[in-house]
Design a protein around this motif. Structure first.
Motif, mmCIF file in Angstrom:
data_model
loop_
_atom_site.group_PDB
_atom_site.id
_atom_site.type_symbol
_atom_site.label_atom_id
_atom_site.label_comp_id
_atom_site.label_asym_id
_atom_site.label_seq_id
_atom_site.Cartn_x
_atom_site.Cartn_y
_atom_site.Cartn_z
ATOM 1 N N THR A 63 0.866 -1.167 0.000
ATOM 2 C CA THR A 63 0.000 0.000 0.000
ATOM 3 C C THR A 63 0.906 1.221 0.000
ATOM 4 N N VAL A 64 0.367 2.352 -0.425
ATOM 5 C CA VAL A 64 1.115 3.602 -0.381
ATOM 6 C C VAL A 64 0.395 4.543 0.573
ATOM 7 N N HIS A 65 1.159 5.219 1.428
ATOM 8 C CA HIS A 65 0.611 6.146 2.425
ATOM 9 C C HIS A 65 1.260 7.512 2.237
ATOM 10 N N ARG A 66 0.432 8.562 2.144
ATOM 11 C CA ARG A 66 0.966 9.925 2.078
ATOM 12 C C ARG A 66 1.096 10.436 3.500
ATOM 13 N N LEU A 67 2.307 10.798 3.880
ATOM 14 C CA LEU A 67 2.613 11.226 5.235
ATOM 15 C C LEU A 67 1.981 12.587 5.523
ATOM 16 N N GLY A 68 1.178 12.657 6.579
ATOM 17 C CA GLY A 68 0.553 13.899 6.991
ATOM 18 C C GLY A 68 1.448 14.673 7.943
ATOM 19 N N PHE A 69 1.105 15.944 8.160
ATOM 20 C CA PHE A 69 1.891 16.793 9.049
ATOM 21 C C PHE A 69 1.865 16.203 10.462
ATOM 22 N N GLY A 70 3.035 16.028 11.064
ATOM 23 C CA GLY A 70 3.141 15.508 12.422
ATOM 24 C C GLY A 70 3.058 13.997 12.538
ATOM 25 N N GLU A 71 2.842 13.292 11.434
ATOM 26 C CA GLU A 71 2.775 11.824 11.500
ATOM 27 C C GLU A 71 4.171 11.250 11.683
ATOM 28 N N THR A 72 4.237 10.161 12.408
ATOM 29 C CA THR A 72 5.490 9.444 12.635
ATOM 30 C C THR A 72 5.332 8.017 12.143
ATOM 31 N N ASP A 74 5.757 5.241 13.690
ATOM 32 C CA ASP A 74 5.034 4.362 14.607
ATOM 33 C C ASP A 74 3.524 4.583 14.496
ATOM 34 N N ARG A 75 3.094 5.820 14.245
ATOM 35 C CA ARG A 75 1.663 6.077 14.063
ATOM 36 C C ARG A 75 1.155 5.474 12.752
ATOM 37 N N VAL A 76 1.987 5.558 11.715
ATOM 38 C CA VAL A 76 1.612 4.959 10.432
ATOM 39 C C VAL A 76 1.512 3.442 10.584
ATOM 40 N N ALA A 77 2.462 2.849 11.296
ATOM 41 C CA ALA A 77 2.427 1.397 11.530
ATOM 42 C C ALA A 77 1.188 1.005 12.333
ATOM 43 N N ALA A 78 0.833 1.802 13.324
ATOM 44 C CA ALA A 78 -0.363 1.518 14.118
ATOM 45 C C ALA A 78 -1.605 1.587 13.240
ATOM 46 N N GLN A 79 -1.647 2.559 12.339
ATOM 47 C CA GLN A 79 -2.803 2.722 11.461
ATOM 48 C C GLN A 79 -2.945 1.555 10.482
ATOM 49 N N GLY A 82 -2.007 -2.014 12.971
ATOM 50 C CA GLY A 82 -2.572 -2.160 14.310
ATOM 51 C C GLY A 82 -1.498 -2.402 15.355
ATOM 52 N N ASP A 83 -0.249 -2.108 15.018
ATOM 53 C CA ASP A 83 0.877 -2.363 15.911
ATOM 54 C C ASP A 83 1.980 -1.338 15.640
ATOM 55 N N PRO A 84 2.149 -0.342 16.529
ATOM 56 C CA PRO A 84 3.152 0.693 16.281
ATOM 57 C C PRO A 84 4.594 0.183 16.301
ATOM 58 N N THR A 85 4.830 -0.981 16.902
ATOM 59 C CA THR A 85 6.199 -1.495 16.969
ATOM 60 C C THR A 85 6.704 -2.013 15.620
ATOM 61 N N ARG A 86 5.840 -2.101 14.633
ATOM 62 C CA ARG A 86 6.242 -2.584 13.304
ATOM 63 C C ARG A 86 6.717 -1.455 12.389
ATOM 64 N N TRP A 87 7.043 -0.298 12.964
ATOM 65 C CA TRP A 87 7.482 0.849 12.169
ATOM 66 C C TRP A 87 8.755 0.567 11.383
ATOM 67 N N ARG A 88 9.586 -0.356 11.868
ATOM 68 C CA ARG A 88 10.847 -0.660 11.175
ATOM 69 C C ARG A 88 10.606 -1.294 9.801
ATOM 70 N N VAL A 109 5.874 3.516 1.098
ATOM 71 C CA VAL A 109 5.402 2.173 0.766
ATOM 72 C C VAL A 109 5.123 1.457 2.080
ATOM 73 N N ILE A 110 3.936 0.856 2.194
ATOM 74 C CA ILE A 110 3.566 0.073 3.372
ATOM 75 C C ILE A 110 3.515 -1.386 2.929
ATOM 76 N N PRO A 111 4.572 -2.152 3.200
ATOM 77 C CA PRO A 111 4.589 -3.543 2.732
ATOM 78 C C PRO A 111 3.591 -4.394 3.508
ATOM 79 N N GLU A 112 3.127 -5.445 2.850
ATOM 80 C CA GLU A 112 2.259 -6.386 3.546
ATOM 81 C C GLU A 112 3.076 -7.118 4.595
ATOM 82 N N LEU A 113 2.415 -7.490 5.680
ATOM 83 C CA LEU A 113 3.100 -8.233 6.733
ATOM 84 C C LEU A 113 3.468 -9.625 6.232
ATOM 85 N N PRO A 114 4.622 -10.129 6.638
ATOM 86 C CA PRO A 114 4.986 -11.490 6.244
ATOM 87 C C PRO A 114 3.958 -12.490 6.764
ATOM 88 N N VAL A 115 3.672 -13.494 5.971
ATOM 89 C CA VAL A 115 2.700 -14.515 6.363
ATOM 90 C C VAL A 115 3.453 -15.616 7.113
#
Length: 119
Positions: A63-72, A74-79, A82-88, A109-115
């Protein structure tokens, strides 16, 4: 459905997710402007070529995500996960060296989680 974008005619897909948010209306209530979030999943026919991203020719879906003002990250990963620790995962997919130096409006780019497979 078949995906077309300008001169790009590349793959058959199914709509995985569609969200529409109306942002501007005429005085009579008719919607005039909207934002759409669309996720397509390539349909694989065994007789056709393997799954790939039509623009980057990568074999992974994302997926592609456009970064908003103030977004980090970890917040993108949470969105998205559902897990902010996956920001890496997002940082690695985008070759981010300094996660605090991201510019608003940048595309990530927001890669799909490994299965995980049971074996």
């Amino acid at each position: 459905m078949e995906f077309h974008w300008g001169k790009l005619h590349s793959f058959k897909a199914i709509v995985e997710r569609l969200q529409i948010k109306f942002t501007f209306f005429a005085s009579d209530g008719m919607p005039l402007r909207a934002k759409a979030d669309l996720a397509l999943k390539q349909y694989k026919d065994e007789a056709e070529r393997p799954l790939q991203n039509p623009t980057s020719h990568t074999p992974t879906l994302h997926t592609v995500h456009r970064l908003g003002f103030g977004e980090t990250l970890d917040r993108v990963a949470a969105q998205h996960y559902g897990d902010p620790t996956r920001w890496r995962l997002i940082a690695e997919a985008n070759s981010v060296v300094d996660p605090f130096a991201l510019e608003p409006g940048s595309l990530l780019v927001i890669p799909e989680l490994p299965v995980r497979r049971r074996g």
